[in-house]
Design a protein around this motif. Structure first.
Motif, PDB file in Angstrom:
ATOM      1  N   VAL A 171     -34.780 -18.828  40.517  1.00  0.00           N
ATOM      2  CA  VAL A 171     -34.806 -20.284  40.682  1.00  0.00           C
ATOM      3  C   VAL A 171     -35.724 -20.914  39.638  1.00  0.00           C
ATOM      4  CG1 VAL A 171     -35.509 -22.147  42.232  1.00  0.00           C
ATOM      5  CG2 VAL A 171     -34.240 -20.216  43.126  1.00  0.00           C
ATOM      6  N   GLY A 172     -36.926 -20.371  39.476  1.00  0.00           N
ATOM      7  CA  GLY A 172     -37.872 -20.910  38.496  1.00  0.00           C
ATOM      8  C   GLY A 172     -37.370 -20.788  37.073  1.00  0.00           C
ATOM      9  N   VAL A 173     -36.795 -19.637  36.736  1.00  0.00           N
ATOM     10  CA  VAL A 173     -36.294 -19.415  35.377  1.00  0.00           C
ATOM     11  C   VAL A 173     -35.148 -20.366  35.060  1.00  0.00           C
ATOM     12  CG1 VAL A 173     -35.037 -17.742  33.947  1.00  0.00           C
ATOM     13  CG2 VAL A 173     -37.092 -17.052  35.159  1.00  0.00           C
ATOM     14  N   SER A 174     -34.226 -20.540  35.997  1.00  0.00           N
ATOM     15  CA  SER A 174     -33.095 -21.445  35.725  1.00  0.00           C
ATOM     16  C   SER A 174     -33.555 -22.893  35.608  1.00  0.00           C
ATOM     17  CB  SER A 174     -32.021 -21.302  36.798  1.00  0.00           C
ATOM     18  OG  SER A 174     -32.523 -21.709  38.054  1.00  0.00           O
ATOM     19  N   LEU A 175     -34.527 -23.308  36.419  1.00  0.00           N
ATOM     20  CA  LEU A 175     -35.060 -24.668  36.291  1.00  0.00           C
ATOM     21  C   LEU A 175     -35.769 -24.862  34.952  1.00  0.00           C
ATOM     22  CD1 LEU A 175     -36.537 -25.399  39.833  1.00  0.00           C
ATOM     23  CD2 LEU A 175     -34.654 -26.587  38.729  1.00  0.00           C
ATOM     24  N   GLY A 176     -36.544 -23.874  34.530  1.00  0.00           N
ATOM     25  CA  GLY A 176     -37.267 -23.969  33.266  1.00  0.00           C
ATOM     26  C   GLY A 176     -36.330 -24.009  32.062  1.00  0.00           C
ATOM     27  N   ALA A 210     -41.446 -28.254  30.798  1.00  0.00           N
ATOM     28  CA  ALA A 210     -40.454 -27.398  31.457  1.00  0.00           C
ATOM     29  C   ALA A 210     -41.130 -26.412  32.417  1.00  0.00           C
ATOM     30  CB  ALA A 210     -39.643 -26.645  30.418  1.00  0.00           C
ATOM     31  N   ALA A 211     -42.260 -25.851  32.014  1.00  0.00           N
ATOM     32  CA  ALA A 211     -42.974 -24.917  32.893  1.00  0.00           C
ATOM     33  C   ALA A 211     -43.487 -25.630  34.141  1.00  0.00           C
ATOM     34  CB  ALA A 211     -44.127 -24.261  32.137  1.00  0.00           C
ATOM     35  N   ARG A 212     -43.970 -26.844  33.967  1.00  0.00           N
ATOM     36  CA  ARG A 212     -44.426 -27.627  35.120  1.00  0.00           C
ATOM     37  C   ARG A 212     -43.273 -27.892  36.083  1.00  0.00           C
ATOM     38  NH1 ARG A 212     -47.430 -31.779  32.128  1.00  0.00           N
ATOM     39  NH2 ARG A 212     -49.357 -30.636  31.906  1.00  0.00           N
ATOM     40  N   THR A 213     -42.151 -28.282  35.542  1.00  0.00           N
ATOM     41  CA  THR A 213     -40.977 -28.573  36.371  1.00  0.00           C
ATOM     42  C   THR A 213     -40.501 -27.328  37.109  1.00  0.00           C
ATOM     43  OG1 THR A 213     -40.290 -30.299  34.831  1.00  0.00           O
ATOM     44  CG2 THR A 213     -38.601 -29.426  36.295  1.00  0.00           C
ATOM     45  N   ALA A 214     -40.509 -26.200  36.425  1.00  0.00           N
ATOM     46  CA  ALA A 214     -39.993 -24.970  37.032  1.00  0.00           C
ATOM     47  C   ALA A 214     -40.918 -24.403  38.095  1.00  0.00           C
ATOM     48  CB  ALA A 214     -39.757 -23.925  35.942  1.00  0.00           C
ATOM     49  N   VAL A 253     -42.754 -26.161  40.254  1.00  0.00           N
ATOM     50  CA  VAL A 253     -42.924 -27.052  41.402  1.00  0.00           C
ATOM     51  C   VAL A 253     -42.439 -26.426  42.711  1.00  0.00           C
ATOM     52  CG1 VAL A 253     -42.107 -29.227  42.411  1.00  0.00           C
ATOM     53  CG2 VAL A 253     -43.056 -29.197  40.118  1.00  0.00           C
ATOM     54  N   PRO A 254     -41.239 -25.835  42.798  1.00  0.00           N
ATOM     55  CA  PRO A 254     -40.824 -25.262  44.089  1.00  0.00           C
ATOM     56  C   PRO A 254     -41.742 -24.142  44.573  1.00  0.00           C
ATOM     57  CG  PRO A 254     -38.943 -25.446  42.618  1.00  0.00           C
ATOM     58  CD  PRO A 254     -40.144 -25.764  41.811  1.00  0.00           C
ATOM     59  N   SER A 255     -42.208 -23.303  43.671  1.00  0.00           N
ATOM     60  CA  SER A 255     -43.084 -22.199  44.054  1.00  0.00           C
ATOM     61  C   SER A 255     -44.429 -22.710  44.547  1.00  0.00           C
ATOM     62  CB  SER A 255     -43.270 -21.266  42.862  1.00  0.00           C
ATOM     63  OG  SER A 255     -44.147 -20.231  43.175  1.00  0.00           O
ATOM     64  N   PHE A 287     -48.296 -14.733  46.918  1.00  0.00           N
ATOM     65  CA  PHE A 287     -48.967 -14.653  45.616  1.00  0.00           C
ATOM     66  C   PHE A 287     -48.153 -13.851  44.611  1.00  0.00           C
ATOM     67  CE2 PHE A 287     -53.101 -15.350  48.052  1.00  0.00           C
ATOM     68  CZ  PHE A 287     -53.105 -16.706  47.770  1.00  0.00           C
ATOM     69  N   MET A 288     -47.502 -12.789  45.069  1.00  0.00           N
ATOM     70  CA  MET A 288     -46.627 -12.024  44.173  1.00  0.00           C
ATOM     71  C   MET A 288     -45.450 -12.868  43.698  1.00  0.00           C
ATOM     72  SD  MET A 288     -46.651  -8.263  46.014  1.00  0.00           S
ATOM     73  CE  MET A 288     -45.204  -7.692  45.172  1.00  0.00           C
ATOM     74  N   ILE A 289     -44.889 -13.662  44.590  1.00  0.00           N
ATOM     75  CA  ILE A 289     -43.774 -14.541  44.213  1.00  0.00           C
ATOM     76  C   ILE A 289     -44.242 -15.561  43.185  1.00  0.00           C
ATOM     77  CG2 ILE A 289     -42.307 -16.418  45.080  1.00  0.00           C
ATOM     78  CD1 ILE A 289     -41.929 -14.751  47.639  1.00  0.00           C
ATOM     79  N   SER A 290     -45.388 -16.170  43.429  1.00  0.00           N
ATOM     80  CA  SER A 290     -45.901 -17.167  42.484  1.00  0.00           C
ATOM     81  C   SER A 290     -46.185 -16.553  41.116  1.00  0.00           C
ATOM     82  CB  SER A 290     -47.157 -17.823  43.026  1.00  0.00           C
ATOM     83  OG  SER A 290     -46.877 -18.515  44.205  1.00  0.00           O
ATOM     84  N   ALA A 291     -46.751 -15.360  41.104  1.00  0.00           N
ATOM     85  CA  ALA A 291     -47.040 -14.697  39.826  1.00  0.00           C
ATOM     86  C   ALA A 291     -45.765 -14.317  39.093  1.00  0.00           C
ATOM     87  CB  ALA A 291     -47.898 -13.453  40.068  1.00  0.00           C
ATOM     88  N   SER A 292     -44.775 -13.800  39.807  1.00  0.00           N
ATOM     89  CA  SER A 292     -43.525 -13.415  39.138  1.00  0.00           C
ATOM     90  C   SER A 292     -42.766 -14.632  38.640  1.00  0.00           C
ATOM     91  CB  SER A 292     -42.645 -12.574  40.064  1.00  0.00           C
ATOM     92  OG  SER A 292     -42.148 -13.344  41.130  1.00  0.00           O
ATOM     93  N   VAL A 293     -42.802 -15.731  39.388  1.00  0.00           N
ATOM     94  CA  VAL A 293     -42.159 -16.962  38.924  1.00  0.00           C
ATOM     95  C   VAL A 293     -42.862 -17.485  37.678  1.00  0.00           C
ATOM     96  CG1 VAL A 293     -41.719 -19.382  39.503  1.00  0.00           C
ATOM     97  CG2 VAL A 293     -41.212 -17.618  41.156  1.00  0.00           C
TER      98      VAL A 293
END
Length: 184
Positions: free
Chosen positions: A25-30, A66-70, A72-74, A112-118
């Motif tokens: 999700v983060g990668v596609s948004l970015g 773009a990184a800020r936008t991506a 946001v959900p995380s 925290f693992m999800i946030s780091a991987s995103v």
């Protein structure tokens, strides 16, 4: 998370599924944000390149946005976890009979693992797409951007450039500069 061994399928597969699902999700948004920003700010990007900015200097504001936008959900889901929503992993462990504190610790580690991987996925994908769109010359490669209007109308939508106008501003300015040097 005290897996013994760490590659146990019962723990490894759900954990990787959560990490990859959220990272996608983060990668596609970015990536979408970079492509849309470069397409809408095409004139500014070409102007910066014409005046001698490196591709990193040109892409930096777009990549940060773009990184800020991506992210946001995380960041939003990390902020509300436990207060507003009880995540599935934590509630599943509690319903399965696990200790509540252990379930909360597992959920903290997973968040925290999800946030780091995103964050890692977003940074790598945004930089890669940015450097793909602006090559090493540095020139804007607008043919590598397919905007949504062109996709939905089969290439006949708004934003499509005819072959006569595909030459970018930077190449025209460079051509004029070389002609001026040759004429001296």
């Amino acid at each position: 998370m005290n897996f013994d061994p760490p590659y146990t399928a019962a723990k490894f597969i759900p954990t990787m599924g959560m990490l990859f699902g959220n990272t996608m999700v983060g990668v596609s948004l970015g990536m979408d944000s970079v492509l849309v920003s470069v397409d809408t700010r095409r004139d500014i990007v070409e102007c910066m390149l014409c005046y001698g900015a490196s591709r990193w200097e040109t892409v930096w504001p777009i990549a940060v946005d773009a990184a800020r936008t991506a992210m946001v959900p995380s960041i939003t889901s990390m902020g509300i976890t436990g207060l507003i929503s009880i995540p599935g992993m934590m509630s599943g462990q509690i319903l399965g009979g696990a200790n509540v504190m252990d379930a909360a610790r597992y959920q903290q580690v997973i968040v925290f693992m999800i946030s780091a991987s995103v964050a890692l996925g977003v940074v790598f994908s945004v930089v890669a797409v940015s450097f793909l769109v602006i090559d090493g010359m540095p020139q804007l490669r607008s043919e590598r951007i397919i905007n949504k209007a062109m996709r939905s109308t089969g290439g006949k939508g708004m934003g499509q450039r005819t072959p006569a106008t595909t030459q970018s501003c930077s190449s025209i300015v460079r051509l004029k500069a070389w002609k001026n040097i040759d004429s001296r």
